[in-house]
Design a protein around this motif. Structure first.
Motif, PDB file in Angstrom:
ATOM      1  N   ASP A  93     -99.006  59.139 -39.858  1.00  0.00           N
ATOM      2  CA  ASP A  93     -97.667  58.945 -40.528  1.00  0.00           C
ATOM      3  C   ASP A  93     -97.524  57.399 -40.686  1.00  0.00           C
ATOM      4  O   ASP A  93     -97.072  56.537 -41.492  1.00  0.00           O
TER       5      ASP A  93
ATOM      6  N   LYS B  33    -100.375  63.638 -36.047  1.00  0.00           N
ATOM      7  CA  LYS B  33     -99.431  63.298 -37.245  1.00  0.00           C
ATOM      8  C   LYS B  33     -98.833  62.180 -37.158  1.00  0.00           C
ATOM      9  O   LYS B  33     -98.638  61.421 -38.188  1.00  0.00           O
TER      10      LYS B  33
ATOM     11  N   GLU C 254    -103.464  64.916 -45.196  1.00  0.00           N
ATOM     12  CA  GLU C 254    -102.621  65.893 -44.333  1.00  0.00           C
ATOM     13  C   GLU C 254    -103.780  66.757 -43.641  1.00  0.00           C
ATOM     14  O   GLU C 254    -104.507  67.123 -44.009  1.00  0.00           O
TER      15      GLU C 254
ATOM     16  N   ASP D 282    -100.389  55.392 -42.568  1.00  0.00           N
ATOM     17  CA  ASP D 282    -100.774  55.922 -43.707  1.00  0.00           C
ATOM     18  C   ASP D 282    -101.127  54.802 -44.940  1.00  0.00           C
ATOM     19  O   ASP D 282    -100.237  54.274 -44.940  1.00  0.00           O
TER      20      ASP D 282
END
Length: 245
Positions: A239, A235, A164, A242
Motif C-alpha cells: 500500500d 500488504k 491485491e 503502490d
C-alpha cells in the motif's frame, strides 16, 4: 518484452537460451559437471539483461533486514513469473545466503522454466500429493542449514496478476516452524505490470524487505495467525509503494 531490444540483441538472447539448456542437461546428467557457484553467478548476471529487456527498474527498500550469512525463509507475495528474476537480481552472495525456491511441480513441465529451475535449488511440491510437501520441506530444511540457503515461499500458491494478494495458505509456513529460522516478509510491488499490455514503457518494481521475525516471535503462534500477521505486514508495504515511481 521490449521487442526492439530483443531484435537488437537476438544473438545474445539466443546464446542465453541455448546456454541455459546446455547447462541444465549437464546438471541433470551429473550435478558436478557445472559447479553450483558457477550456475548461481551466471544466472544472477543474466537477471540484469532480462530486467533491461523488459524495461524493468527494481528499487530495493530496507534490504539490510535480510539476515546476513545465514539461512532463513523468505515469504513473499507473488504477482508474476518475473518475481523469481527480481529476487535473484537482489541476492548478493557475499552478504546473504543464496536463494532457493519452493515451487509447484507443474513448473517442471514448462519448457522455458525447465531451462533454469534445475540450475539452482528449486524444490517442487505436488499439490495433489500431501506427502510431497513433507518431503520437500525436509529437503528444504537441510538446504537452509547446510550449505545455507534463503528458501523462498509464495504462500498464495499461485500468481495474483494484480496488486491485491490472494489469501496466504498457513501450511506454506510450516517450513519456518520446522527449520526454526527467521522469517523474512518481502513485499513485491507492481511486478504484475510487467506482462500486462496496459502498462507500457519502463516499469518500476519496489521490493520491500520488512523486518525479519525471529523464531522466538512466532513459534507459539498458530500457523493461521502467523499467516495473517505476515500477510498484513506485506500488504502495508504494498500500500505504501503502490504504483509509485
Amino acid at each position: 518484452m521490449n521487442w526492439w531490444k530483443a531484435l537488437l540483441t537476438w544473438p545474445h538472447l539466443l546464446h542465453v537460451y541455448l546456454k541455459m539448456g546446455s547447462m541444465t542437461k549437464k546438471v541433470l546428467k551429473d550435478p558436478t559437471l557445472v559447479s553450483e557457484g558457477k550456475r548461481y553467478i551466471w544466472l544472477k548476471k543474466k537477471t540484469k539483461y532480462f530486467r533491461w529487456l523488459y524495461d524493468v527498474k527494481v528499487v530495493a527498500h530496507d534490504i539490510n533486514n535480510w539476515p546476513k550469512h545465514k539461512g532463513c525463509v523468505l515469504v513473499a507475495n507473488h504477482q508474476s513469473n518475473f518475481d523469481f528474476i527480481i529476487l535473484l537480481s537482489l541476492n548478493d552472495y557475499s552478504l546473504y545466503a543464496p536463494l532457493g525456491f519452493i515451487a509447484k511441480s507443474e513448473l517442471k513441465q514448462n519448457k522455458l522454466a525447465r531451462r533454469f529451475v534445475f540450475l539452482i535449488d528449486v524444490l517442487f511440491i505436488d499439490r495433489k500429493d500431501p506427502r510431497s510437501a513433507l518431503e520437500t520441506f525436509k529437503e528444504a530444511q537441510d538446504l537452509i542449514r547446510n550449505p545455507g540457503r534463503t528458501m523462498v515461499i509464495f504462500p498464495e500458491g499461485t500468481r495474483s496478476h494484480k496488486q491485491e494478494m490472494n489469501e496466504f495458505k498457513p501450511g506454506a509456513l510450516k517450513l519456518a516452524y520446522q527449520a526454526y529460522v527467521p522469517i523474512l516478509p518481502v513485499s513485491i510491488v507492481n511486478s504484475y505490470q510487467i506482462f500486462d499490455k496496459k502498462f507500457r514503457g519502463k516499469k518500476t518494481i519496489h521490493v520491500v524487505f520488512n523486518k525479519a521475525l525471529d523464531p522466538k516471535q512466532f513459534m507459539h503462534l498458530p500457523s493461521n495467525k502467523l499467516a495473517s500477521q505476515i500477510q498484513n505486514t506485506i500488504k502495508a508495504s504494498i500500500d505504501q509503494w503502490d504504483n509509485k515511481k
